[in-house]
Design a protein around this motif. Structure first.
Motif, short mmCIF file in Angstrom:
data_model
loop_
_atom_site.label_atom_id
_atom_site.label_comp_id
_atom_site.label_asym_id
_atom_site.label_seq_id
_atom_site.Cartn_x
_atom_site.Cartn_y
_atom_site.Cartn_z
N ARG A 1 0.85 -1.20 0.00
CA ARG A 1 0.00 0.00 0.00
C ARG A 1 0.88 1.24 0.00
N ALA B 1 0.39 5.03 1.62
CA ALA B 1 -0.52 5.56 2.65
C ALA B 1 -0.19 7.00 3.01
N PRO B 2 -0.42 7.93 2.07
CA PRO B 2 -0.07 9.32 2.36
C PRO B 2 -1.04 9.99 3.35
N SER B 3 -0.51 10.93 4.10
CA SER B 3 -1.34 11.76 4.98
C SER B 3 -1.64 13.04 4.21
N GLU C 1 -4.50 8.57 4.75
CA GLU C 1 -4.46 8.57 6.22
C GLU C 1 -4.91 9.94 6.73
N TYR D 1 -1.05 7.68 15.14
CA TYR D 1 -0.46 7.09 13.92
C TYR D 1 -0.10 5.63 14.16
N VAL E 1 -2.14 2.88 11.99
CA VAL E 1 -1.48 2.27 10.83
C VAL E 1 -1.33 0.76 11.04
N ARG F 1 7.84 1.57 2.99
CA ARG F 1 7.80 2.99 3.37
C ARG F 1 9.24 3.46 3.55
N LEU G 1 10.56 6.09 8.80
CA LEU G 1 9.62 5.38 9.67
C LEU G 1 10.18 4.04 10.15
#
Ligand code: GLU
Length: 294
Positions: free
Chosen positions: A5, A7-9, A41, A180, A184, A198, A202
């Motif tokens: 995936r 998963a941008p904020s 996100e 978060y 997540v 990612r 992170l």
């Protein structure tokens, strides 16, 4: 089947670093006929904006990336986040905290990956929960219950989980049931993600995610922490510095598919470079070190 995936904020416009991250996730799935999902996100009510989410979808299409199914909105999962937090409360693994950032900064004696490590001021206290509070993981108790944990990174190999470097992390925020880390971890499990790709920024967070998987009985994926696009000064490409956003490039008529091909080939616009992937972060030990080899 491989499921990845992006998963941008939606807190700001996507930049080249996001494009690179999305391509890594997309290609990791497509090279093995897996599924590639898009999850927005958007649970940070103060910072998320609908227009950034819409622009992110456009940016990805412009780069030639296609995702499977509808884009998932993390905000649609809030009840599940709240449910998991309730479970952790019942199990005595989280406690309420009303400390402000300034109080924590003044009392902290250690720095962790996310800033000052919480000194435990509210742990074991009777904190009223009639007003919004943050819920913090009792890290020592969590580690006692989980025992030692490891996780697997496709680049770094076997890593010893060291969530203690975060101290008592926030799992429930004053303004959202899931921080978060909690959101997540739950959503990756709900979406059946098998390879979490990612950026290296992170990497350390994964220690906490691995612990939450153990505490909540969630499936354990493998991770793939890729290098970050770096500015000439060695800093991570920032959203508002350096090169234009993806939306600016798109609206200026640049060819998105050609840009994606360049990024895949390791040709980065301007004087950006790609940092190392897969290894780093305090308290981590790659498999070679675990087996005692150099
Ligand atoms: N939403 C996070 C971000 O934009 C990334 C989540 C993840 O990949 O774990 O920084």
């Amino acid at each position: 089947m491989i499921v990845t995936r992006f998963a941008p904020s939606p807190n700001g416009p996507l930049h080249l670093g996001h494009a690179y991250a999305a391509i890594v996730a997309h290609d990791r799935a497509r090279e093995s006929e897996g599924r590639f999902l898009l999850r927005i996100e958007d649970i940070d009510g103060a910072r998320s904006r609908g227009e950034f989410a819409e622009a992110a979808l456009e940016d990805l299409r412009w780069l030639g990336l296609d995702w499977d199914g509808e884009a998932i909105r993390q905000s649609s999962r809030i009840a599940a986040h709240a449910g998991a937090l309730e479970r952790l409360k019942h199990e005595g693994l989280v406690y309420p905290c009303r400390c402000t950032r300034a109080e924590i900064a003044a009392a902290a004696t250690q720095m962790g990956p996310d800033g000052p490590v919480y000194p435990g001021t509210c742990r074991g206290q009777h904190i009223a929960t009639d007003r919004p509070v943050a819920w913090r993981l009792d890290m020592a108790e969590a580690l006692r219950r989980s025992g030692p944990l490891t996780w697997q990174d496709e680049i770094a190999g076997m890593v010893r989980a060291a969530p203690e470097i975060f101290g008592d992390v926030v799992l429930g925020r004053k303004d959202a049931p899931g921080s978060y880390h909690l959101a997540v971890t739950l959503d990756d499990a709900a979406d059946g993600i098998t390879v979490v790709t990612r950026g290296m920024d992170l990497f350390a967070s994964t220690h906490v995610h691995r612990l939450l998987q153990a505490l909540l009985g969630l499936p354990v994926p493998v991770w793939h922490h890729h290098g970050l696009l770096l500015e000439p000064n060695g800093h991570k490409l920032a959203k508002r510095r350096g090169s234009p956003s993806l939306a600016q490039r798109r609206l200026a008529g640049e060819d998105g598919a050609a840009l994606a091909r360049q990024l895949r080939a390791g040709v980065f616009p301007g004087d950006l470079t790609l940092g190392a992937g897969g290894y780093g972060g305090t308290g981590t030990i790659a498999s070679s070190s675990l087996s005692g080899q150099p």
